[in-house]
Scaffold this active site. Structure first.
Site, PDB file in Angstrom:
ATOM      1  CB  ILE A  36      34.406 101.440 -20.834  1.00  0.00           C
ATOM      2  CG1 ILE A  36      35.207 100.960 -19.651  1.00  0.00           C
ATOM      3  CG2 ILE A  36      34.854 102.793 -21.322  1.00  0.00           C
ATOM      4  CD1 ILE A  36      36.517 100.323 -20.051  1.00  0.00           C
ATOM      5  CE1 TYR A 143      42.158 102.779 -35.220  1.00  0.00           C
ATOM      6  CE2 TYR A 143      42.997 104.079 -37.054  1.00  0.00           C
ATOM      7  CZ  TYR A 143      41.945 103.474 -36.396  1.00  0.00           C
ATOM      8  OH  TYR A 143      40.683 103.561 -36.914  1.00  0.00           O
TER       9      TYR A 143
HETATM   10  C1  AKB Z   1      41.659 108.252 -37.364  1.00  0.00           C
HETATM   11  O1  AKB Z   1      41.893 109.373 -37.829  1.00  0.00           O
HETATM   12  O2  AKB Z   1      42.428 107.661 -36.597  1.00  0.00           O
HETATM   13  C2  AKB Z   1      40.384 107.560 -37.788  1.00  0.00           C
HETATM   14  C3  AKB Z   1      40.599 106.667 -38.953  1.00  0.00           C
HETATM   15  C4  AKB Z   1      40.809 107.229 -40.304  1.00  0.00           C
HETATM   16  O3  AKB Z   1      40.605 105.476 -38.798  1.00  0.00           O
HETATM   17  N1  AKB Z   1      39.378 108.532 -38.078  1.00  0.00           N
END
Ligand code: AKB
Length: 313
Positions: A36, A143
């Protein structure tokens, strides 16, 4: 067959090193870096670059039609810490970005897709030590659960449509060529820069927070290793556990003191990243990756620290 590879999210911590390694293996003109944002000078001049937004289907389609890739690596994502600040954006990018790429891979008959998962797929009720490939998974970060849902989609596209999609659950990644951004494990990179510059570092995780970690060159080796493996050897189509080492901030600081004896570390561990780290595994069982396609890391903690200090210096 000549491979033509597109890397989406090429400017990030993994992308920077992966693009350069892929260009060494496949030739500069066969690896299209896309991001991007404008890349650094070296990436831009060593091969093709396109602006990409994985959420903009017209943009993605035009890049795919122009370059006709045989492989796509999708690295664009928001990581754990920044994902908690922008939960809906993280979900949108991490999930819809993946679905867009999986759909285009089917439509344009792209031979292989790579998508990274993470140890963040595990949660407070997953076993902490030698966390197995298959166990309770109750991630409590956006995440983490976007990666877990992404793993399910990858396996679904493989089983339902025969798409050759491959994935690894990365631990914290540590390298000197590129900077991390927005993760919980980022301290393990920042610490080296601060140790060499100021001989002191304030860590956002507590001294005894143990997490799985890996040198970036091992992560690149694992990534290209699983992508190069015979399809029949890639038996897990969600995502493979991969591991190299585990350490705490205090044990990392101790190893750094072998090179910088007066290095000091302090802890300010009451922030949101501590809570994320506390929900993650301390160590990972990666026996399936070792058995199925021959994964083997090179770096342990002493080797990693030596390599980081020598190169950042
Ligand atoms: C994070 O800390 O979010 C990344 C991972 C472990 O996926 N480095």
């Amino acid at each position: 067959m000549t491979e033509k590879i597109i890397v989406i999210g090429s400017n990030g911590q993994i992308g920077t090193e992966l693009v350069s390694e892929l260009r060494t293996v496949y030739g500069g003109s066969n690896v299209v870096a896309t991001d991007i944002k404008e890349p650094d000078y070296d990436t831009k001049n060593a091969g093709p670059f396109e602006f990409s937004n994985v959420l903009d289907k017209d943009n993605l389609r035009s890049i795919i039609e122009k370059h006709k890739p045989t492989q796509v690596y999708l690295l664009a994502a928001l990581l754990s810490a920044v994902g908690e600040q922008k939960p809906k954006t993280a979900w949108d990018l991490n999930m819809n970005g993946l679905l867009n790429v999986l759909d285009f891979a089917l439509e344009y008959k792209i031979r292989k897709v790579y998508w990274p998962s993470s140890i963040a797929v595990f949660g407070p009720n997953s076993p902490k030590e030698q966390t197995p490939q298959y166990c309770t998974m109750d991630p409590n970060t956006v995440y983490g659960f976007s990666k877990l849902a992404g793993e399910r989609w990858c396996e679904y596209y493989f089983l339902k449509y025969g798409l050759d999609v491959r994935s690894l659950r990365y631990p914290g990644l540590i390298g000197w060529k590129s900077a991390p951004g927005g993760g919980t494990t980022d301290y393990a990179v920042h610490i080296f820069h601060e140790a060499l510059k100021n001989k002191t570092y304030e860590c956002f995780l507590s001294e005894n927070t143990e997490l799985p970690m890996m040198h970036m060159s091992d992560a690149i080796k694992a990534t290209i290793g699983i992508m190069d493996a015979e399809a029949s050897r890639v038996k897990i189509r969600s995502s493979y556990n991969v591991a190299a080492m585990s350490f705490t901030p205090e044990s990392l600081a101790e190893e750094i003191r072998k090179y910088i004896p007066d290095f000091t570390i302090t802890y300010k561990d009451n922030g949101p990243r501590q809570a994320i780290a506390d929900s993650w595994p301390k160590s990972i069982d990666d026996s399936y990756a070792r058995k199925d396609w021959g994964w083997q890391p090179e770096y342990d903690l002493p080797g990693l620290v030596k390599n980081m200090i020598e190169n950042i210096k």
